[in-house]
Design an enzyme around this catalytic site. Structure first.
Site, short mmCIF file in Angstrom:
data_model
loop_
_atom_site.label_atom_id
_atom_site.label_comp_id
_atom_site.label_asym_id
_atom_site.label_seq_id
_atom_site.Cartn_x
_atom_site.Cartn_y
_atom_site.Cartn_z
N SER A 1 14.33 24.17 4.84
CA SER A 1 14.15 25.53 5.32
C SER A 1 13.43 25.56 6.67
O SER A 1 12.68 24.65 7.01
CB SER A 1 13.33 26.35 4.31
OG SER A 1 13.93 26.30 3.04
N1 SAH Z 1 12.61 23.39 -0.66
C1 SAH Z 1 13.61 22.66 0.06
C2 SAH Z 1 14.81 23.53 0.41
C3 SAH Z 1 15.98 22.99 -0.28
S1 SAH Z 1 17.50 23.82 -0.11
C4 SAH Z 1 13.05 21.96 1.27
O1 SAH Z 1 11.88 22.18 1.63
O2 SAH Z 1 13.75 21.14 1.85
C5 SAH Z 1 17.75 24.32 -1.79
C6 SAH Z 1 17.86 23.24 -2.82
O3 SAH Z 1 18.04 23.90 -4.08
C7 SAH Z 1 19.04 22.30 -2.68
O4 SAH Z 1 18.58 20.97 -2.63
C8 SAH Z 1 19.89 22.57 -3.92
O5 SAH Z 1 20.55 21.42 -4.42
C9 SAH Z 1 18.83 23.07 -4.89
N2 SAH Z 1 19.34 23.84 -6.03
C10 SAH Z 1 20.35 24.73 -6.09
N3 SAH Z 1 20.50 25.20 -7.34
C11 SAH Z 1 19.55 24.60 -8.10
C12 SAH Z 1 19.18 24.66 -9.49
N4 SAH Z 1 19.81 25.43 -10.36
N5 SAH Z 1 18.15 23.90 -9.90
C13 SAH Z 1 17.47 23.08 -9.05
N6 SAH Z 1 17.77 22.98 -7.74
C14 SAH Z 1 18.79 23.72 -7.27
#
Ligand code: SAH
Length: 208
Positions: A52
């Site tokens: 993000s």
């Molecule tokens: N907090 C992260 C942002 C990641 S983007 C950072 O600082 O980099 C969002 C993430 O959510 C992705 O890796 C995606 O695979 C995950 N995601 C999507 N659906 C999900 C679910 N049901 N359970 C766990 N993770 C999930």
């Protein structure tokens, strides 16, 4: 990054600003994007997922109002950057990732970098993580079609949930407070996150 993108845009919590000054963001993006790590935007981290934008990480973290002793649940480990920031602000961080390869890689990175209070779990985070509930804060870093009841169920009284809710391509960032009188919701800002996929989220087969 901290002075211009965060303080300059109204992030005030000194603990959040301090944590984001300490966590080396370039370690959480791939080698190829290292020189762009402190830019004012999200970046790809593989598997179609993103790290993000720094401002969004700061804003979501500030909304949790962490004082230091909390147990926090993060849904969407991704690069691990948000988890690392949380680890400096709370006593325990449980972070859930649905993509196994990403969860394993990031779990190792967080451990190698000494973020020992971050516990990485690979599962469908749309159902929360009941085995370690209740939480003082829950932060969802993927866009949800609605607020899963599991999240408010797994919050302590006076706990806070920060979650982007909306369509697959744009969402509103909600702050949800659980009080003794019930649930209070407010919208903070508009945002764009990758979809939260799972039982109480988007259906994987409908995404692309
Ligand atoms: N907090 C992260 C942002 C990641 S983007 C950072 O600082 O980099 C969002 C993430 O959510 C992705 O890796 C995606 O695979 C995950 N995601 C999507 N659906 C999900 C679910 N049901 N359970 C766990 N993770 C999930």
């Amino acid at each position: 990054m901290v002075e211009i993108q965060l303080r300059g845009r109204g992030i005030k919590d000194e603990r959040v600003l301090d944590a984001m000054e300490k966590v080396p963001r370039h370690l959480f993006v791939g080698k190829e994007l290292e020189d762009r790590a402190y830019e004012d935007n999200a970046l790809p981290v593989g598997e179609g997922q993103t790290i993000s934008q720094p401002y969004m990480v700061a804003l979501m973290t500030e909304l949790l109002e962490l004082k230091g002793g909390e147990k926090v649940l993060e849904i969407g480990t991704g690069s691990g950057y948000q988890s690392a920031v949380l680890s400096l602000l709370a006593s325990d961080v449980y972070t859930v990732e649905r993509i196994q390869s990403l969860g394993i890689k990031t779990g190792k990175l967080l451990a190698d970098q000494g973020y020992g209070n971050v516990h990485t779990v690979i599962s469908d985070g749309t159902l929360g993580l009941p085995e370690h509930a209740p939480y003082d804060g829950i932060i969802v870093t993927a866009g949800a079609p609605k607020i899963p009841i599991e999240y408010t169920d797994q919050l302590k009284i006076n706990g806070r949930l920060v979650i982007p809710v909306g369509s697959r391509y744009s969402q509103a960032l909600y702050l949800v407070k659980k009080t003794a009188r019930g649930i209070e919701k407010s919208v903070s800002t508009g945002c764009v996150f990758v979809p939260l996929i799972g039982k109480a989220g988007w259906d994987e087969t409908e995404i692309y």
